[in-house]
Design a protein around this motif. Structure first.
Motif, short mmCIF file in Angstrom:
data_model
loop_
_atom_site.label_atom_id
_atom_site.label_comp_id
_atom_site.label_asym_id
_atom_site.label_seq_id
_atom_site.Cartn_x
_atom_site.Cartn_y
_atom_site.Cartn_z
N ASP A 104 0.83 -1.21 0.00
CA ASP A 104 0.00 0.00 0.00
C ASP A 104 0.86 1.25 0.00
OD1 ASP A 104 -2.63 -1.35 2.14
OD2 ASP A 104 -2.28 -1.56 -0.01
N THR A 105 1.91 1.27 0.82
CA THR A 105 2.80 2.41 0.89
C THR A 105 3.46 2.67 -0.47
OG1 THR A 105 3.24 1.94 3.21
CG2 THR A 105 4.82 3.36 2.08
N PHE A 106 3.93 1.59 -1.09
CA PHE A 106 4.57 1.73 -2.40
C PHE A 106 3.58 2.24 -3.43
CE2 PHE A 106 7.52 1.04 -5.72
CZ PHE A 106 6.80 0.52 -6.79
N GLU A 107 2.38 1.68 -3.47
CA GLU A 107 1.38 2.10 -4.44
C GLU A 107 0.98 3.56 -4.23
OE1 GLU A 107 -0.66 -2.24 -5.34
OE2 GLU A 107 -1.76 -0.76 -4.17
N ARG A 108 0.81 3.96 -2.98
CA ARG A 108 0.47 5.36 -2.71
C ARG A 108 1.59 6.30 -3.14
NH1 ARG A 108 0.14 5.24 2.75
NH2 ARG A 108 -0.56 3.12 3.02
N ALA A 109 2.83 5.93 -2.78
CA ALA A 109 3.97 6.78 -3.13
C ALA A 109 4.12 6.88 -4.65
CB ALA A 109 5.25 6.22 -2.51
N PHE A 110 3.99 5.78 -5.33
CA PHE A 110 4.13 5.79 -6.79
C PHE A 110 3.01 6.62 -7.42
CE2 PHE A 110 6.07 4.26 -10.54
CZ PHE A 110 5.06 4.05 -11.47
N GLY A 111 1.80 6.46 -6.92
CA GLY A 111 0.67 7.24 -7.44
C GLY A 111 0.85 8.73 -7.21
N LEU A 112 1.33 9.12 -6.02
CA LEU A 112 1.56 10.54 -5.73
C LEU A 112 2.62 11.12 -6.65
CD1 LEU A 112 1.44 10.65 -1.82
CD2 LEU A 112 -0.20 11.65 -3.42
N LEU A 113 3.69 10.38 -6.83
CA LEU A 113 4.76 10.86 -7.70
C LEU A 113 4.25 11.07 -9.14
CD1 LEU A 113 7.85 8.75 -6.57
CD2 LEU A 113 7.46 11.19 -6.21
N ARG A 114 3.48 10.15 -9.62
CA ARG A 114 2.98 10.24 -10.99
C ARG A 114 1.99 11.40 -11.14
NH1 ARG A 114 2.18 5.38 -14.98
NH2 ARG A 114 4.41 5.55 -14.75
N SER A 115 1.07 11.54 -10.17
CA SER A 115 0.09 12.64 -10.27
C SER A 115 0.76 14.00 -10.13
CB SER A 115 -1.01 12.47 -9.23
OG SER A 115 -0.47 12.61 -7.93
N GLU A 116 1.76 14.12 -9.26
CA GLU A 116 2.50 15.38 -9.15
C GLU A 116 3.24 15.69 -10.44
OE1 GLU A 116 5.13 15.54 -5.79
OE2 GLU A 116 3.51 15.13 -4.37
N ALA A 117 3.78 14.69 -11.08
CA ALA A 117 4.52 14.92 -12.33
C ALA A 117 3.59 15.44 -13.41
CB ALA A 117 5.19 13.63 -12.78
N LEU A 118 2.37 14.88 -13.44
CA LEU A 118 1.41 15.35 -14.44
C LEU A 118 0.86 16.73 -14.08
CD1 LEU A 118 -0.53 12.01 -15.06
CD2 LEU A 118 1.17 13.08 -16.56
N ALA A 119 0.65 17.02 -12.81
CA ALA A 119 0.06 18.28 -12.37
C ALA A 119 1.06 19.43 -12.39
CB ALA A 119 -0.53 18.13 -10.99
N ASP A 120 2.26 19.19 -12.07
CA ASP A 120 3.26 20.25 -11.94
C ASP A 120 4.35 20.05 -12.98
OD1 ASP A 120 4.81 22.31 -11.08
OD2 ASP A 120 5.26 21.43 -9.12
N SER A 121 4.28 20.84 -14.04
CA SER A 121 5.23 20.67 -15.14
C SER A 121 6.65 21.08 -14.75
CB SER A 121 4.77 21.46 -16.37
OG SER A 121 4.69 22.84 -16.06
#
Length: 187
Positions: free
Chosen positions: A92-109
């Protein structure tokens, strides 16, 4: 688990048989307390009592072994549950961290370059780990093949030793027969 359940059922059957034997022996002991009325001699009584004590000892050993196996099973089950929960938390920790990193990358150019570098590092780490696992699997496979080869070689050597031993027995027997014949011809 099925094997453990079978062991428990078989142990319960053995305990039931022991209990029945103990009850029968107890009844015989009560009957034997009356000398000559029951027609059982003291020697028979002592033999039955000795068997009863042996059965009690066996029962005690079986009960101890069963208790130890139960305790071992419970410890292993508890440890397995702890490891499963820990794995779930880490997943769960890995999935959450990976998801946050990906969404931040898409949201913040402006941070896209940093996040892509981190993802690449994680992917290379995963690739390295996958490669290590493959190498370990290959090593295990090679070891299995080597063990199998050694077993075959060992079996072959055992067959050869058996044949050699049979030959030596045959030669010894022929030599003994030859010696006997030579003694007979001299007489």
């Amino acid at each position: 688990m099925a094997t453990f359940t079978r062991v428990i059922l078989q142990t319960n059957d053995v305990l039931a048989v022991y209990s029945d034997i103990c009850a029968k022996l107890h009844h015989k002991l009560l009957v034997q307390k009356q000398p000559e009325v029951s027609g059982i001699s003291k020697a028979n009584y002592e033999e039955l009592y000795r068997k009863y004590e042996e059965e009690r000892a066996k029962h005690s050993k079986t009960s101890s072994a069963l208790a130890a196996e139960r305790e071992s099973k419970e410890c292993l089950q508890a440890e397995l549950n702890v490891l499963r929960k820990q794995l779930e938390r880490e997943k769960d920790t890995f999935e959450r961290a990976f998801g946050l990193l990906r969404s931040e990358a898409l949201a913040d150019s402006s941070r896209t370059e940093d996040l892509l570098a981190k993802c690449t590092a994680l992917e290379s780490l995963c690739a390295r780990k996958d490669k290590e696992l493959e190498e370990k699997d290959q090593l295990v496979s090679q070891l299995h093949q080597k063990i199998h080869s050694n077993q075959q070689t060992h079996k072959h050597e055992l067959r050869e030793l058996n044949i050699k031993m049979q030959q030596e027995v045959y030669m010894a027997r022929r030599l003994a027969e030859s010696t006997k014949k030579s003694h007979r011809t001299r007489k």
